[in-house]
Each structure stands twice: as structure tokens, then as C-alpha cells.
Design a protein around this motif. Structure first.
Motif, PDB file in Angstrom:
ATOM      1  N   ILE A   1     -27.715 -19.467  23.776  1.00 36.91           N
ATOM      2  CA  ILE A   1     -26.369 -18.901  23.768  1.00 36.91           C
ATOM      3  C   ILE A   1     -25.305 -19.961  24.013  1.00 36.91           C
ATOM      4  N   GLY A   2     -25.670 -21.043  24.717  1.00 40.01           N
ATOM      5  CA  GLY A   2     -24.712 -22.121  24.917  1.00 40.01           C
ATOM      6  C   GLY A   2     -24.329 -22.777  23.603  1.00 40.01           C
ATOM      7  N   LEU A   3     -25.295 -22.903  22.692  1.00 37.93           N
ATOM      8  CA  LEU A   3     -24.994 -23.463  21.372  1.00 37.93           C
ATOM      9  C   LEU A   3     -24.037 -22.554  20.609  1.00 37.93           C
ATOM     10  N   ARG A   4     -24.248 -21.256  20.726  1.00 39.50           N
ATOM     11  CA  ARG A   4     -23.349 -20.305  20.067  1.00 39.50           C
ATOM     12  C   ARG A   4     -21.936 -20.453  20.609  1.00 39.50           C
ATOM     13  N   ASN A   5     -21.804 -20.512  21.939  1.00 42.11           N
ATOM     14  CA  ASN A   5     -20.475 -20.623  22.541  1.00 42.11           C
ATOM     15  C   ASN A   5     -19.799 -21.936  22.168  1.00 42.11           C
TER      16      ASN A   5
END
Length: 429
Positions: free
Chosen positions: A298-302
Motif C-alpha cells: 500500500i505504500g507503493l500505491r500511496n
């Protein structure tokens, strides 16, 4: 060092099983560390000496000559001198080994697959490989072994691993994980700017570069824009047709659905995205398009969205999906057909969505993700699809708020997100 116990246990269980252990997963999620540090330390702890652990990092320029498969095979076989003891062979970045002309058969080539399949026949050789780049992503490596590879899929840090890695401030673990995700190196960084730059650089210097090079794509801008579109709609039903329509209406760019579909497959092959199919619960069949895409981290998405769109409901759903996959479930989006009569008395039907149908063997769970159920109307809205499922498998609502787990009169379990993420048996409360 962060303990990756789940994967270490898998390696221990597969030790000396006669297969090639292939460690897969998105780049920079900790595959090399798992093999060269964590598993290596385990072997040492049970009495294996260094002579019987062969570690070769093929992306190291000191080992450049072993990118020739013939030289690689000759080198490893020269080390297998003790016929009565097992040698544990670790080969990192195996795709660095290039195909060369077979010196014995005109018109044929030799590659790393030939070398590894040959070494498998040695009774004293136990083989482990990692690898992924633009020419050969990890999923392809596994396929190359024609059923003789045994996969260990490594994910970014789970919330449990992330939580345990924090020396202090565990009360803020959810807020940090929800924003920055679980790529291991982010845990070593102290401030937002450094974390943001690292995650964004992963896309530009590794992930997108790999895909561009591997598939001969010249226009990077379309890949960037497609990732941004998927990032903005994570957890929403979509398909190439809808995304192509978005490009046409919003970005004023004409892109074929075939191109969109192909690029989405590139992202899933590289473990950047995962997709969840729609499943008709009553009809017990897959529906097909549209489906949902989730980010592996999810950090990559953000980071793709410069941390501007951090809607907690979508992010929480993505994190639950990743956790279920990590635990070994096949995860689908559930659909329940609902027949009713409108205000005029006419018969109508609609489809209600169950966020996740998680299946592993004979186990099955129906799971809804909800930020809150503080109001009774909201609670009833969340459980409406669950109440119309005609079987007795467990039904669960995971809530963002920390609550004491409880069951309603219909047997539905209500569970806080952190309890769900920290305790694998919480689904069975």
C-alpha cells in the motif's frame, strides 16, 4: 534484522525435498535477505559449516564469469567434493545467467535452467534461487523449471512483522503502516521525505524500468498514467474497457483496451498489482469482468499519488486483501443476487457485493471491510450481503475501530482491524 519467520519456516519445511526452491516476490521485498542472511543463519545454527553452504550473488561483478551457465555448472560441481554431506546452494539473481551456444550440439543453446536441472540429479545438492528483472521476472523463473520448482512467495512486511519491528511507538503502527506500507527498507528511514523518495524511486529506477526494458516499450508516460488511474481506483471494480474510457474522457488520450489489458498483466507479472475476480456465491461460478486490482504494497500505491489520496476505507480494504493472500487464501470478490419488490410492487433484482471470499481447501470466510458501524443503519448496510449468503461458512465484518470481538444474533463476527492483522486465528473467534 526483521525476522521473517513465516518464510523461514517454509524454507525449513522444504529443505532437501529434491526440488529447486524458487523465492519469488516483488523486487526489494526481502528475498535475498531471507536466503543469504536469515536462512543462512538457521543452517549455521543447526551445525552446517560454511564449506557446505555455497552462496553466489550473480549480480556481483566479482562473480561475472559465472553468468556463463557452463562455467557456473563447472564451478558448483567442483565444490561438491563431499559425497556424504549435503551442499546448500544459494544463487541470487539467477536471471543474470545468459544463454550461450551449446559447444557440443550445433544450433542449441545452454541456459541456467539446464544447469539447475542437471544439479538436481546430484544427491548431495539442495538448490535455492531468487531472481527478477526486466528479462526474467520471478514468475517466469518458476515456470522454466517445468514443475520441478517449489515456490516460496515473499511479500512485503505484514502488519504483524512491521509491528514487531518497531522499537517503540507501536500505538502508532497502524497510522504508519497505512501510509508507508511494508517495504522493508522503509523501516530504516526516519522521516516522511526519505520514505516518500525511496518508494517513488522504486517505481522509476526499478519497476517501470524493468517492464519497459523487458517488453520493449518506448512510451513510459502511458505506464505512469495507467498506474495512477489504478492507484486512484484501488478496490473499485474496473476492466480495460472502463480504463480506456477514462483515458478518452479525462486525459483525452485514445488507448486500445488490448493495450490496457496487456499493461495491467505486466504489472501483475511483476508483482506490483494483484487482481481479485468476481465470484457468484449462489451460482458458484466466476463472473469475469469487471474485477478489482490491489497493490502488493500500500505504500507503493500511496507514493504513486504523492500521498494525496489516502482514503482509509480503500486502503484498509487493500491491506485486508494482502493479509488474506499472505495467509494462503485464494481471494475473490463475492457477488450475491438479491431479489426484491420496489415501492410499486414490481419484482426487481440487484447484485450485492461481499468484499472478500477467502478460500483455502475446505475453509471459507466471507469478509466485509468497514471503517465504522457506529450507527445501526450503517451496520445493517454492511451485513446485508452476508445475510443473503445461503451457506454456513463464517461471516465477518472487519472494522477500523479497536473493538472487543463480538457476534450478533445472526452469528456474524465483528472484529477490529489490528486484532485481525495481529492474530491469524482471530477469524475463528
Amino acid at each position: 534484522m526483521i525476522e521473517r519467520r513465516r518464510y523461514l519456516d517454509q524454507l525449513i519445511a522444504k529443505k532437501e525435498n529434491g526440488m529447486i526452491k524458487v523465492i519469488t516476490g516483488i523486487r526489494r521485498c526481502g528475498k535475498s535477505c531471507l536466503l543469504f542472511s536469515i536462512y543462512y543463519s538457521y543452517l549455521k545454527s543447526i551445525g552446517v559449516d560454511d564449506q557446505h553452504i555455497i552462496r553466489l550473488a550473480l549480480d556481483d561483478d566479482e562473480n561475472m564469469q559465472y553468468r556463463n551457465p557452463i562455467l557456473l555448472g563447472e564451478y558448483i560441481r567442483s565444490l561438491l567434493t563431499d559425497k556424504d554431506k549435503v551442499y546448500y546452494i544459494f544463487l541470487d539473481e539467477i536471471q543474470k545467467v545468459k544463454e550461450v551456444r551449446n559447444p557440443y550440439l550445433e544450433g542449441e543453446t545452454v541456459g541456467f535452467v539446464d544447469v539447475l536441472l542437471g544439479l538436481m540429479k546430484r544427491s548431495n545438492a539442495d538448490l535455492y534461487v531468487t531472481g527478477s528483472n526486466s528479462r526474467m521476472l520471478s514468475s517466469d523463473i518458476l515456470t522454466e523449471f517445468r514443475g520441478r520448482g517449489d515456490e516460496i512467495r515473499v511479500h512485503p512486511l505484514s502488519f504483524r512483522e512491521f509491528y514487531d519491528s518497531l522499537k517503540d511507538g507501536q500505538q502508532n503502527a497502524w497510522q504508519q503502516y497505512f501510509v508507508y506500507g511494508g517495504m522493508p527498507y522503509t523501516c530504516t528511514l526516519d522521516n516522511h521525505r526519505d520514505k516518500m523518495r525511496y518508494l517513488q524511486n522504486l517505481f522509476h529506477t526499478i519497476y517501470l524500468s524493468d517492464i519497459l526494458e523487458r517488453h520493449g516499450i518506448r512510451d513510459k508516460s502511458l505506464l505512469d498514467e495507467l498506474l495512477d488511474v489504478v492507484s486512484s481506483s484501488v478496490g473499485s471494480l474496473t476492466n480495460p474497457q472502463r480504463i480506456a474510457a477514462t483515458f478518452a474522457s479525462v486525459k483525452k488520450v485514445g488507448v486500445s483496451t488490448e493495450t490496457i489489458g496487456r499493461y495491467l498483466d505486466y504489472f501483475t507479472d511483476a508483482f506490483i498489482l494483484s487482481k481479485a475476480q468476481r465470484y457468484d456465491i449462489k451460482g458458484r461460478k466466476y463472473i469475469g469482468s469487471p474485477l478489482k486490482y490491489y497493490y502488493t504494497d500500500i505504500g507503493l500505491r500511496n507514493a504513486r499519488l504523492n500521498f494525496r489520496q489516502t482514503e482509509e476505507n480503500h486502503i484498509m480494504e487493500n491491506i485486508i486483501y494482502n493479509e488474506l493472500v499472505l495467509r494462503g487464501f485464494a481471494v475473490d470478490v463475492g457477488v450475491v443476487e438479491y431479489n426484491y419488490k420496489d415501492d410499486a410492487g414490481k419484482s426487481r433484482k440487484t447484485n450485492l457485493e461481499v468484499d472478500f471470499v477467502a478460500t483455502e481447501g475446505s475453509r471459507k470466510y466471507y469478509i466485509q471491510s468497514a471503517l465504522t458501524i457506529g450507527e445501526e443503519e450503517k451496520r445493517l448496510q454492511e451485513i446485508r450481503p452476508l445475510m443473503r449468503i445461503p451457506d454456513s461458512f463464517k461471516k465477518i465484518v472487519v472494522i477500523k475501530e479497536p473493538i472487543i470481538p463480538w457476534h450478533d444474533e445472526g452469528g456474524i463476527l465483528y472484529l477490529g482491524i489490528e486484532r485481525f492483522l495481529l492474530e491469524e486465528d482471530a477469524l475463528n473467534l
